[in-house]
Scaffold this motif. Structure first.
Motif, short mmCIF file in Angstrom:
data_model
loop_
_atom_site.label_atom_id
_atom_site.label_comp_id
_atom_site.label_asym_id
_atom_site.label_seq_id
_atom_site.Cartn_x
_atom_site.Cartn_y
_atom_site.Cartn_z
N ARG A 124 -8.94 7.36 8.75
CA ARG A 124 -8.41 8.34 7.82
C ARG A 124 -9.53 9.20 7.22
N ASN A 139 -3.28 -0.55 1.53
CA ASN A 139 -1.92 -1.08 1.37
C ASN A 139 -1.80 -2.53 1.86
N GLU A 193 -8.78 1.35 9.89
CA GLU A 193 -7.80 2.36 9.48
C GLU A 193 -8.39 3.28 8.41
N SER A 232 2.01 -0.05 7.66
CA SER A 232 0.71 0.59 7.73
C SER A 232 -0.20 0.03 6.64
N LEU A 233 -1.41 -0.28 7.02
CA LEU A 233 -2.37 -0.83 6.06
C LEU A 233 -3.00 0.25 5.19
N LEU A 283 -1.79 3.99 3.45
CA LEU A 283 -0.83 5.06 3.23
C LEU A 283 -1.62 6.36 3.11
N GLU A 294 -8.56 -4.71 10.61
CA GLU A 294 -7.56 -3.66 10.80
C GLU A 294 -7.60 -2.63 9.67
#
Length: 258
Positions: A37, A18, A33, A2-3, A5, A29
């Protein structure tokens, strides 16, 4: 891998970029992400503060230039309008405080993401760099808006033209960031600040953030009007009633973020 956390603990949402092997440089990506989030944080009633940081030795080195150099690289306007700008826009518009914990290098777009957050804490070994001019680019991701409002027009322009690297101590001295912590105290100290914010009256913090955001484009009279409206909304919250009652009873308030 996962890029980002992501976890929620004690009403604090932890967003950790990450890509440590790339100094958390932002590719498509990772950008999408992060946006997802932040959207999760906005929707969740459990989240009352966001803690934003990087995994490894860097906070974020900015846009991933290897992605830009690829033959099928996305156009610049796509990188800005779909990848980077939505991140800072979501941070500024989020109805909860965002703490950026700058654990190392914050360069280019990474520096501007860091300083657009509501409370900026840096490890003593961290650095900030408007690194755009070194490769023939213009500061982006809100940097030309945020930086002069933090440190003044002349200083912001000079730092940007020269791509001058600033230590965390210097960034604190000129008002770019809120606080520097010794490296050995940084993680615990920065998380403690986020935990403190998560226990405070969240709606009042939201309204305070709205007022400060609006102040950059409002006249004095308009700002007085905005304060009046926001204060009326604050008075109607459960947390204000709890805060007032706790004051009268000479006890610590227990806020619910409502």
């Amino acid at each position: 891998m996962s890029l980002v956390l992501f976890e929620i603990k004690d009403n604090v949402a932890f967003i950790r970029m990450n890509r440590p092997e790339k100094h958390n440089a932002i590719n498509r990506e990772l950008a999408l992400e992060i946006q997802a989030r932040l959207d999760d944080c906005k929707k969740s009633k459990e989240v009352r503060c966001v803690y934003f940081t990087g995994v490894g030795k860097s906070f974020c080195s900015g846009q991933d230039l290897e992605e830009v150099a690829k033959p099928d690289a996305p156009k610049v306007h796509i990188i800005l309008t779909e990848h980077l700008n939505p991140i800072v826009r979501k941070i500024r518009q989020l109805d909860k405080p965002v703490v950026s914990a700058v654990n190392g290098v914050a360069a280019g777009a990474g520096a501007n993401i860091a300083i657009c957050c509501d409370v900026v804490i840096a490890a003593q070994s961290a650095t900030f760099n408007q690194a755009f001019s070194k490769i023939g680019l213009v500061p982006d991701t809100g940097g030309t808006y945020i930086l002069p409002r933090l440190i003044g027009f002349q200083r912001a322009l000079a730092i940007s033209l020269l791509s001058e690297k600033l230590t965390a101590t210097e960034a604190e001295r000129i008002g770019m960031i809120y606080k520097v912590l010794p490296d050995e105290e940084f993680v615990a100290g920065s998380i403690a600040i986020a935990q403190t914010l998560a226990k405070m009256p969240t709606r009042a913090l939201e309204f305070t953030k709205k007022a400060f955001n609006q102040s950059s484009i409002s006249s004095f009279e308009e700002q007085l009007h905005d304060e009046e409206n926001l204060q009326q909304r604050a008075v109607e919250t459960w947390d204000f009633k709890e805060g007032l009652q706790a004051f009268l009873e000479k006890r610590q308030p227990v806020f619910r973020g409502e």
